[in-house]
Design a protein around this motif. Structure first.
Motif, PDB file in Angstrom:
ATOM      1  N   VAL A 198       0.858  -1.185   0.000  1.00 31.11           N
ATOM      2  CA  VAL A 198       0.000   0.000   0.000  1.00 31.11           C
ATOM      3  C   VAL A 198       0.893   1.234   0.000  1.00 31.11           C
ATOM      4  O   VAL A 198       1.957   1.248   0.623  1.00 31.11           O
ATOM      5  N   VAL A 199       0.483   2.281  -0.712  1.00 31.60           N
ATOM      6  CA  VAL A 199       1.171   3.573  -0.666  1.00 31.60           C
ATOM      7  C   VAL A 199       0.257   4.569   0.028  1.00 31.60           C
ATOM      8  O   VAL A 199      -0.906   4.718  -0.357  1.00 31.60           O
ATOM      9  N   LEU A 200       0.775   5.245   1.054  1.00 33.69           N
ATOM     10  CA  LEU A 200       0.021   6.234   1.817  1.00 33.69           C
ATOM     11  C   LEU A 200       0.625   7.610   1.563  1.00 33.69           C
ATOM     12  O   LEU A 200       1.765   7.865   1.962  1.00 33.69           O
ATOM     13  N   ALA A 201      -0.132   8.475   0.915  1.00 35.52           N
ATOM     14  CA  ALA A 201       0.381   9.796   0.563  1.00 35.52           C
ATOM     15  C   ALA A 201      -0.101  10.842   1.570  1.00 35.52           C
ATOM     16  O   ALA A 201      -1.306  11.013   1.766  1.00 35.52           O
ATOM     17  N   ASP A 202       0.849  11.506   2.210  1.00 33.33           N
ATOM     18  CA  ASP A 202       0.638  12.624   3.126  1.00 33.33           C
ATOM     19  C   ASP A 202       0.154  12.178   4.510  1.00 33.33           C
ATOM     20  O   ASP A 202      -0.236  11.037   4.722  1.00 33.33           O
ATOM     21  N   ASP A 203       0.200  13.155   5.435  1.00 31.05           N
ATOM     22  CA  ASP A 203       0.079  12.851   6.862  1.00 31.05           C
ATOM     23  C   ASP A 203      -1.247  12.222   7.263  1.00 31.05           C
ATOM     24  O   ASP A 203      -1.266  11.308   8.099  1.00 31.05           O
ATOM     25  N   ASN A 204      -2.359  12.692   6.720  1.00 32.55           N
ATOM     26  CA  ASN A 204      -3.643  12.151   7.169  1.00 32.55           C
ATOM     27  C   ASN A 204      -3.785  10.661   6.866  1.00 32.55           C
ATOM     28  O   ASN A 204      -4.289   9.895   7.690  1.00 32.55           O
ATOM     29  N   ALA A 205      -3.365  10.243   5.691  1.00 33.69           N
ATOM     30  CA  ALA A 205      -3.457   8.829   5.337  1.00 33.69           C
ATOM     31  C   ALA A 205      -2.582   7.983   6.270  1.00 33.69           C
ATOM     32  O   ALA A 205      -3.007   6.923   6.744  1.00 33.69           O
ATOM     33  N   LEU A 206      -1.368   8.456   6.530  1.00 33.50           N
ATOM     34  CA  LEU A 206      -0.468   7.700   7.409  1.00 33.50           C
ATOM     35  C   LEU A 206      -1.009   7.674   8.839  1.00 33.50           C
ATOM     36  O   LEU A 206      -1.013   6.632   9.498  1.00 33.50           O
ATOM     37  N   ARG A 207      -1.460   8.829   9.318  1.00 31.26           N
ATOM     38  CA  ARG A 207      -1.957   8.929  10.689  1.00 31.26           C
ATOM     39  C   ARG A 207      -3.185   8.042  10.913  1.00 31.26           C
ATOM     40  O   ARG A 207      -3.301   7.372  11.950  1.00 31.26           O
ATOM     41  N   LEU A 208      -4.100   8.031   9.937  1.00 35.02           N
ATOM     42  CA  LEU A 208      -5.367   7.331  10.109  1.00 35.02           C
ATOM     43  C   LEU A 208      -5.309   5.850   9.735  1.00 35.02           C
ATOM     44  O   LEU A 208      -6.124   5.065  10.227  1.00 35.02           O
ATOM     45  N   LEU A 209      -4.358   5.475   8.876  1.00 34.07           N
ATOM     46  CA  LEU A 209      -4.313   4.094   8.388  1.00 34.07           C
ATOM     47  C   LEU A 209      -3.061   3.322   8.789  1.00 34.07           C
ATOM     48  O   LEU A 209      -3.090   2.086   8.874  1.00 34.07           O
ATOM     49  N   GLY A 210      -1.952   4.041   9.030  1.00 31.62           N
ATOM     50  CA  GLY A 210      -0.694   3.370   9.315  1.00 31.62           C
ATOM     51  C   GLY A 210      -0.769   2.345  10.437  1.00 31.62           C
ATOM     52  O   GLY A 210      -0.377   1.169  10.251  1.00 31.62           O
ATOM     53  N   PRO A 211      -1.260   2.707  11.623  1.00 33.39           N
ATOM     54  CA  PRO A 211      -1.306   1.738  12.726  1.00 33.39           C
ATOM     55  C   PRO A 211      -2.137   0.491  12.400  1.00 33.39           C
ATOM     56  O   PRO A 211      -1.769  -0.623  12.776  1.00 33.39           O
ATOM     57  N   THR A 212      -3.254   0.673  11.696  1.00 33.79           N
ATOM     58  CA  THR A 212      -4.110  -0.462  11.347  1.00 33.79           C
ATOM     59  C   THR A 212      -3.407  -1.397  10.373  1.00 33.79           C
ATOM     60  O   THR A 212      -3.495  -2.632  10.502  1.00 33.79           O
ATOM     61  N   LEU A 213      -2.696  -0.836   9.397  1.00 31.58           N
ATOM     62  CA  LEU A 213      -1.983  -1.675   8.429  1.00 31.58           C
ATOM     63  C   LEU A 213      -0.883  -2.476   9.109  1.00 31.58           C
ATOM     64  O   LEU A 213      -0.669  -3.653   8.792  1.00 31.58           O
ATOM     65  N   ILE A 214      -0.194  -1.855  10.047  1.00 32.87           N
ATOM     66  CA  ILE A 214       0.842  -2.577  10.796  1.00 32.87           C
ATOM     67  C   ILE A 214       0.211  -3.719  11.585  1.00 32.87           C
ATOM     68  O   ILE A 214       0.714  -4.855  11.597  1.00 32.87           O
ATOM     69  N   GLU A 215      -0.902  -3.425  12.237  1.00 28.32           N
ATOM     70  CA  GLU A 215      -1.601  -4.456  13.024  1.00 28.32           C
ATOM     71  C   GLU A 215      -2.020  -5.629  12.147  1.00 28.32           C
ATOM     72  O   GLU A 215      -1.951  -6.797  12.558  1.00 28.32           O
ATOM     73  N   LYS A 216      -2.452  -5.337  10.916  1.00 29.45           N
ATOM     74  CA  LYS A 216      -2.886  -6.380   9.997  1.00 29.45           C
ATOM     75  C   LYS A 216      -1.732  -6.977   9.193  1.00 29.45           C
ATOM     76  O   LYS A 216      -1.937  -7.816   8.316  1.00 29.45           O
ATOM     77  N   LYS A 217      -0.516  -6.500   9.460  1.00 25.90           N
ATOM     78  CA  LYS A 217       0.703  -6.983   8.785  1.00 25.90           C
ATOM     79  C   LYS A 217       0.626  -6.780   7.271  1.00 25.90           C
ATOM     80  O   LYS A 217       0.966  -7.653   6.473  1.00 25.90           O
TER      81      LYS A 217
END
Length: 323
Positions: free
Chosen positions: A88-107
Protein backbone atom coordinates in the motif's frame (compact mmCIF):
# COMPACT_ATOMS: atom_id res chain seq x y z
CA UNK A 1 27.17 -28.67 -23.48
CA UNK A 2 23.86 -29.86 -22.02
CA UNK A 3 24.81 -28.42 -18.62
CA UNK A 4 25.55 -25.03 -20.20
CA UNK A 5 22.22 -25.06 -22.01
CA UNK A 6 20.38 -25.92 -18.82
CA UNK A 7 22.06 -23.04 -17.02
CA UNK A 8 21.16 -20.70 -19.87
CA UNK A 9 17.53 -21.87 -19.89
CA UNK A 10 17.31 -21.47 -16.11
CA UNK A 11 18.60 -17.90 -16.32
CA UNK A 12 16.23 -17.14 -19.17
CA UNK A 13 13.23 -18.51 -17.26
CA UNK A 14 14.20 -16.47 -14.19
CA UNK A 15 14.47 -13.34 -16.32
CA UNK A 16 11.09 -13.95 -17.98
CA UNK A 17 9.42 -14.66 -14.63
CA UNK A 18 10.86 -11.49 -13.13
CA UNK A 19 9.89 -9.40 -16.17
CA UNK A 20 6.36 -10.80 -16.18
CA UNK A 21 5.83 -10.14 -12.46
CA UNK A 22 3.14 -7.54 -11.94
CA UNK A 23 2.38 -6.54 -8.38
CA UNK A 24 -0.84 -5.05 -7.09
CA UNK A 25 -0.50 -1.67 -5.36
CA UNK A 26 -3.21 0.31 -3.57
CA UNK A 27 -2.43 4.04 -3.56
CA UNK A 28 -4.25 6.01 -0.84
CA UNK A 29 -4.20 9.80 -1.27
CA UNK A 30 -4.92 12.04 1.72
CA UNK A 31 -6.17 14.71 -0.66
CA UNK A 32 -7.79 14.98 -4.12
CA UNK A 33 -6.52 14.47 -7.66
CA UNK A 34 -6.85 18.12 -8.74
CA UNK A 35 -4.63 19.38 -5.91
CA UNK A 36 -1.36 20.43 -7.58
CA UNK A 37 0.79 18.72 -4.99
CA UNK A 38 -0.99 15.43 -5.74
CA UNK A 39 -0.58 15.94 -9.49
CA UNK A 40 3.16 16.45 -9.03
CA UNK A 41 3.93 13.43 -6.86
CA UNK A 42 1.47 11.21 -8.71
CA UNK A 43 2.99 12.02 -12.11
CA UNK A 44 6.51 11.26 -10.89
CA UNK A 45 5.33 8.07 -9.17
CA UNK A 46 3.80 6.65 -12.34
CA UNK A 47 6.81 7.70 -14.41
CA UNK A 48 8.87 5.27 -12.33
CA UNK A 49 6.33 2.57 -11.46
CA UNK A 50 5.18 1.46 -14.90
CA UNK A 51 4.72 -2.32 -14.72
CA UNK A 52 2.29 -2.86 -11.85
CA UNK A 53 -1.45 -2.64 -11.27
CA UNK A 54 -2.32 0.39 -9.13
CA UNK A 55 -5.72 0.96 -7.51
CA UNK A 56 -6.23 4.51 -6.19
CA UNK A 57 -8.45 6.04 -3.50
CA UNK A 58 -8.78 9.74 -2.60
CA UNK A 59 -9.62 10.62 1.02
CA UNK A 60 -10.14 14.30 0.05
CA UNK A 61 -9.25 15.58 3.53
CA UNK A 62 -8.29 19.07 2.35
CA UNK A 63 -11.86 19.82 1.30
CA UNK A 64 -13.98 17.63 3.57
CA UNK A 65 -14.66 18.57 7.21
CA UNK A 66 -12.55 16.81 9.82
CA UNK A 67 -15.57 14.97 11.21
CA UNK A 68 -15.59 12.89 7.99
CA UNK A 69 -11.93 11.84 8.12
CA UNK A 70 -12.47 8.58 10.01
CA UNK A 71 -15.24 7.56 7.62
CA UNK A 72 -12.94 8.16 4.65
CA UNK A 73 -10.25 6.12 6.40
CA UNK A 74 -12.71 3.24 6.81
CA UNK A 75 -13.56 3.46 3.11
CA UNK A 76 -9.85 3.44 2.24
CA UNK A 77 -9.28 0.39 4.44
CA UNK A 78 -12.13 -1.41 2.66
CA UNK A 79 -10.45 -0.75 -0.69
CA UNK A 80 -7.21 -2.17 0.67
CA UNK A 81 -8.83 -5.30 2.11
CA UNK A 82 -10.92 -5.93 -1.02
CA UNK A 83 -7.86 -5.81 -3.29
CA UNK A 84 -5.35 -7.63 -1.07
CA UNK A 85 -2.37 -5.68 -2.51
CA UNK A 86 1.30 -6.59 -2.33
CA UNK A 87 1.97 -3.13 -0.92
CA UNK A 88 0.00 0.00 0.00
CA UNK A 89 1.17 3.57 -0.67
CA UNK A 90 0.02 6.23 1.82
CA UNK A 91 0.38 9.80 0.56
CA UNK A 92 0.64 12.62 3.13
CA UNK A 93 0.08 12.85 6.86
CA UNK A 94 -3.64 12.15 7.17
CA UNK A 95 -3.46 8.83 5.34
CA UNK A 96 -0.47 7.70 7.41
CA UNK A 97 -1.96 8.93 10.69
CA UNK A 98 -5.37 7.33 10.11
CA UNK A 99 -4.31 4.09 8.39
CA UNK A 100 -0.69 3.37 9.32
CA UNK A 101 -1.31 1.74 12.73
CA UNK A 102 -4.11 -0.46 11.35
CA UNK A 103 -1.98 -1.67 8.43
CA UNK A 104 0.84 -2.58 10.80
CA UNK A 105 -1.60 -4.46 13.02
CA UNK A 106 -2.89 -6.38 10.00
CA UNK A 107 0.70 -6.98 8.79
CA UNK A 108 0.11 -5.18 5.50
CA UNK A 109 3.22 -3.60 4.00
CA UNK A 110 3.05 0.13 3.26
CA UNK A 111 5.22 2.90 1.79
CA UNK A 112 4.47 6.50 2.76
CA UNK A 113 5.34 9.80 1.10
CA UNK A 114 4.88 13.53 1.76
CA UNK A 115 5.04 13.17 5.55
CA UNK A 116 5.66 16.46 7.37
CA UNK A 117 5.23 15.10 10.88
CA UNK A 118 7.42 12.69 12.80
CA UNK A 119 6.23 9.21 11.70
CA UNK A 120 6.81 7.97 15.26
CA UNK A 121 3.89 10.18 16.32
CA UNK A 122 1.65 8.08 14.06
CA UNK A 123 2.90 4.52 14.57
CA UNK A 124 5.45 2.41 16.41
CA UNK A 125 8.58 1.41 14.53
CA UNK A 126 7.74 -1.56 12.30
CA UNK A 127 9.24 -3.67 9.55
CA UNK A 128 5.94 -3.34 7.69
CA UNK A 129 6.19 0.37 6.92
CA UNK A 130 8.73 2.84 5.50
CA UNK A 131 8.90 5.68 3.04
CA UNK A 132 9.72 9.28 2.26
CA UNK A 133 9.59 12.35 4.51
CA UNK A 134 8.76 15.86 3.31
CA UNK A 135 10.79 18.61 4.94
CA UNK A 136 10.13 22.16 3.64
CA UNK A 137 13.32 24.22 3.68
CA UNK A 138 11.78 26.82 5.97
CA UNK A 139 14.80 28.20 7.78
CA UNK A 140 16.88 28.37 4.59
CA UNK A 141 14.00 30.14 2.86
CA UNK A 142 13.73 32.72 5.63
CA UNK A 143 17.49 33.31 5.72
CA UNK A 144 17.42 33.92 1.95
CA UNK A 145 15.12 36.93 2.42
CA UNK A 146 18.04 38.90 3.90
CA UNK A 147 19.49 39.01 0.38
CA UNK A 148 16.24 39.97 -1.34
CA UNK A 149 14.22 42.27 0.91
CA UNK A 150 16.16 45.36 2.05
CA UNK A 151 16.48 45.67 5.85
CA UNK A 152 14.10 42.79 6.52
CA UNK A 153 13.61 42.36 10.27
CA UNK A 154 10.17 40.81 10.75
CA UNK A 155 8.48 38.05 8.74
CA UNK A 156 5.02 36.53 9.07
CA UNK A 157 4.29 32.94 7.97
CA UNK A 158 0.64 32.09 7.29
CA UNK A 159 -0.79 28.57 7.08
CA UNK A 160 -4.13 26.85 7.50
CA UNK A 161 -4.91 25.28 10.85
CA UNK A 162 -4.80 21.58 10.01
CA UNK A 163 -2.72 18.46 10.65
CA UNK A 164 -0.07 19.20 8.01
CA UNK A 165 0.53 22.76 9.21
CA UNK A 166 0.96 21.63 12.81
CA UNK A 167 3.33 18.91 11.62
CA UNK A 168 5.38 21.55 9.80
CA UNK A 169 5.49 23.70 12.92
CA UNK A 170 6.55 20.69 14.96
CA UNK A 171 9.39 19.48 12.74
CA UNK A 172 10.68 22.89 11.58
CA UNK A 173 10.05 25.16 14.56
CA UNK A 174 9.43 22.85 17.56
CA UNK A 175 5.82 24.10 17.62
CA UNK A 176 6.98 27.67 18.37
CA UNK A 177 4.81 30.45 17.00
CA UNK A 178 7.57 33.05 17.57
CA UNK A 179 11.27 32.54 16.89
CA UNK A 180 14.41 34.16 15.48
CA UNK A 181 16.02 32.93 12.25
CA UNK A 182 19.24 34.56 11.07
CA UNK A 183 18.37 37.73 12.94
CA UNK A 184 14.83 37.84 11.52
CA UNK A 185 11.85 37.78 13.88
CA UNK A 186 9.43 35.13 12.60
CA UNK A 187 5.81 34.74 13.70
CA UNK A 188 3.50 31.93 12.58
CA UNK A 189 -0.21 32.51 12.17
CA UNK A 190 -2.60 29.61 11.51
CA UNK A 191 -6.21 29.91 10.39
CA UNK A 192 -8.52 27.84 8.22
CA UNK A 193 -11.12 30.60 7.88
CA UNK A 194 -10.75 32.76 4.76
CA UNK A 195 -12.26 35.86 6.38
CA UNK A 196 -9.81 35.62 9.25
CA UNK A 197 -7.01 35.03 6.72
CA UNK A 198 -7.98 38.24 4.93
CA UNK A 199 -8.09 40.25 8.14
CA UNK A 200 -4.66 38.96 9.15
CA UNK A 201 -3.21 39.99 5.78
CA UNK A 202 -4.76 43.46 5.96
CA UNK A 203 -3.41 43.95 9.48
CA UNK A 204 0.21 43.51 8.38
CA UNK A 205 0.48 47.17 7.44
CA UNK A 206 0.15 48.19 11.09
CA UNK A 207 2.31 45.43 12.55
CA UNK A 208 5.74 46.45 11.19
CA UNK A 209 6.02 43.21 9.21
CA UNK A 210 8.51 43.39 6.31
CA UNK A 211 7.55 40.24 4.36
CA UNK A 212 4.84 37.58 4.28
CA UNK A 213 5.36 33.90 3.47
CA UNK A 214 2.32 31.83 2.56
CA UNK A 215 2.91 28.17 3.28
CA UNK A 216 0.32 25.40 3.56
CA UNK A 217 -3.22 26.74 2.95
CA UNK A 218 -5.13 24.11 0.99
CA UNK A 219 -7.60 23.52 3.84
CA UNK A 220 -9.01 27.06 4.06
CA UNK A 221 -12.83 27.41 4.04
CA UNK A 222 -15.22 30.33 3.91
CA UNK A 223 -17.88 31.17 6.52
CA UNK A 224 -20.29 28.68 4.92
CA UNK A 225 -17.60 25.95 5.27
CA UNK A 226 -17.04 25.83 1.50
CA UNK A 227 -13.50 25.02 0.40
CA UNK A 228 -11.61 28.02 -1.01
CA UNK A 229 -9.39 27.33 -4.03
CA UNK A 230 -5.64 27.76 -3.67
CA UNK A 231 -5.41 30.25 -6.54
CA UNK A 232 -8.18 32.37 -5.03
CA UNK A 233 -6.24 32.66 -1.77
CA UNK A 234 -2.91 33.26 -3.52
CA UNK A 235 -4.26 36.01 -5.78
CA UNK A 236 -6.22 37.77 -3.04
CA UNK A 237 -3.21 37.71 -0.72
CA UNK A 238 -0.83 39.04 -3.35
CA UNK A 239 -3.23 41.83 -4.36
CA UNK A 240 -4.03 43.03 -0.85
CA UNK A 241 -0.80 42.49 1.06
CA UNK A 242 1.08 45.65 2.02
CA UNK A 243 4.37 43.70 2.05
CA UNK A 244 6.11 41.36 -0.44
CA UNK A 245 4.63 37.85 -0.51
CA UNK A 246 6.88 34.78 -0.77
CA UNK A 247 6.09 31.05 -0.78
CA UNK A 248 7.47 27.62 0.17
CA UNK A 249 5.61 25.63 -2.51
CA UNK A 250 5.87 26.20 -6.24
CA UNK A 251 2.11 26.21 -6.87
CA UNK A 252 1.85 29.56 -5.04
CA UNK A 253 4.14 31.38 -7.49
CA UNK A 254 2.77 33.13 -10.59
CA UNK A 255 2.84 36.60 -12.09
CA UNK A 256 -0.25 37.56 -10.05
CA UNK A 257 0.55 35.50 -6.94
CA UNK A 258 3.63 35.11 -4.76
CA UNK A 259 7.07 36.48 -5.72
CA UNK A 260 8.87 33.19 -5.24
CA UNK A 261 11.26 31.48 -2.88
CA UNK A 262 13.18 28.30 -2.17
CA UNK A 263 10.43 25.83 -2.96
CA UNK A 264 9.50 22.18 -2.90
CA UNK A 265 7.24 20.31 -5.29
CA UNK A 266 5.87 16.81 -5.19
CA UNK A 267 8.05 15.38 -7.95
CA UNK A 268 10.88 14.20 -5.70
CA UNK A 269 8.41 12.69 -3.25
CA UNK A 270 6.63 10.66 -5.94
CA UNK A 271 9.86 9.46 -7.50
CA UNK A 272 11.41 8.38 -4.21
CA UNK A 273 8.20 6.62 -3.12
CA UNK A 274 8.09 4.65 -6.38
CA UNK A 275 11.74 3.67 -5.93
CA UNK A 276 10.90 2.50 -2.38
CA UNK A 277 8.01 0.40 -3.71
CA UNK A 278 10.26 -1.20 -6.34
CA UNK A 279 12.89 -1.89 -3.68
CA UNK A 280 10.31 -3.63 -1.49
CA UNK A 281 8.93 -5.70 -4.37
CA UNK A 282 12.44 -6.77 -5.34
CA UNK A 283 13.95 -7.41 -1.89
CA UNK A 284 10.92 -8.22 0.24
CA UNK A 285 11.75 -5.63 2.88
CA UNK A 286 11.34 -1.90 3.36
CA UNK A 287 14.24 0.43 2.50
CA UNK A 288 15.44 3.00 5.06
CA UNK A 289 13.25 6.07 5.46
CA UNK A 290 14.43 8.77 3.01
CA UNK A 291 14.34 12.57 3.16
CA UNK A 292 14.84 14.22 -0.27
CA UNK A 293 16.50 17.56 0.45
CA UNK A 294 16.32 19.11 -2.99
CA UNK A 295 14.74 22.53 -3.24
CA UNK A 296 14.45 24.83 -6.23
CA UNK A 297 14.65 28.62 -6.42
CA UNK A 298 11.53 29.73 -8.31
CA UNK A 299 10.52 33.36 -8.94
CA UNK A 300 8.13 35.56 -10.87
CA UNK A 301 9.85 38.43 -12.70
CA UNK A 302 6.56 40.31 -12.73
CA UNK A 303 6.23 40.16 -8.96
CA UNK A 304 9.89 41.03 -8.37
CA UNK A 305 9.43 44.12 -10.53
CA UNK A 306 6.14 45.04 -8.84
CA UNK A 307 7.83 45.18 -5.44
CA UNK A 308 11.03 46.80 -6.71
CA UNK A 309 13.12 43.78 -5.73
CA UNK A 310 16.06 42.22 -7.53
CA UNK A 311 18.13 39.07 -7.29
CA UNK A 312 21.90 39.06 -7.26
CA UNK A 313 23.83 36.93 -9.75
CA UNK A 314 24.19 33.88 -7.50
CA UNK A 315 20.39 33.61 -7.20
CA UNK A 316 19.72 34.37 -10.88
CA UNK A 317 22.00 31.53 -11.96
CA UNK A 318 20.27 29.06 -9.65
CA UNK A 319 16.68 30.16 -10.23
CA UNK A 320 13.85 29.20 -12.54
CA UNK A 321 11.39 31.92 -13.55
CA UNK A 322 7.69 31.32 -14.16
CA UNK A 323 7.26 34.36 -16.46
Amino acid sequence: MITSMLKWLTLLLCFVAHSAFSAKVVFIHSYHADYRWVKQYRGAFFDVLTEHEVIEFEMDTKRLPEKMFKQKAREALSVIEENNPDVVVLADDNALRLLGPTLIEKKIYAVFLGINGNPRHYFERSEFIGGVLERPLLKRSISMLVDIVPDVKKVRIMMDNNVTSHAILDTAFDQRRHLNVSGIEVTNHLTSNFEEWKQSVLALENENVDALIIANYAAVHDDQDNHVALDTISRWTSEHSSVPVFAFWEYSIKKDMAIGGLTLNGTHQGKEAAIAVEYFLTHGKMPPIATPSQGEMVFSKTQLSRWGLSLDDRYIKRSRFVD
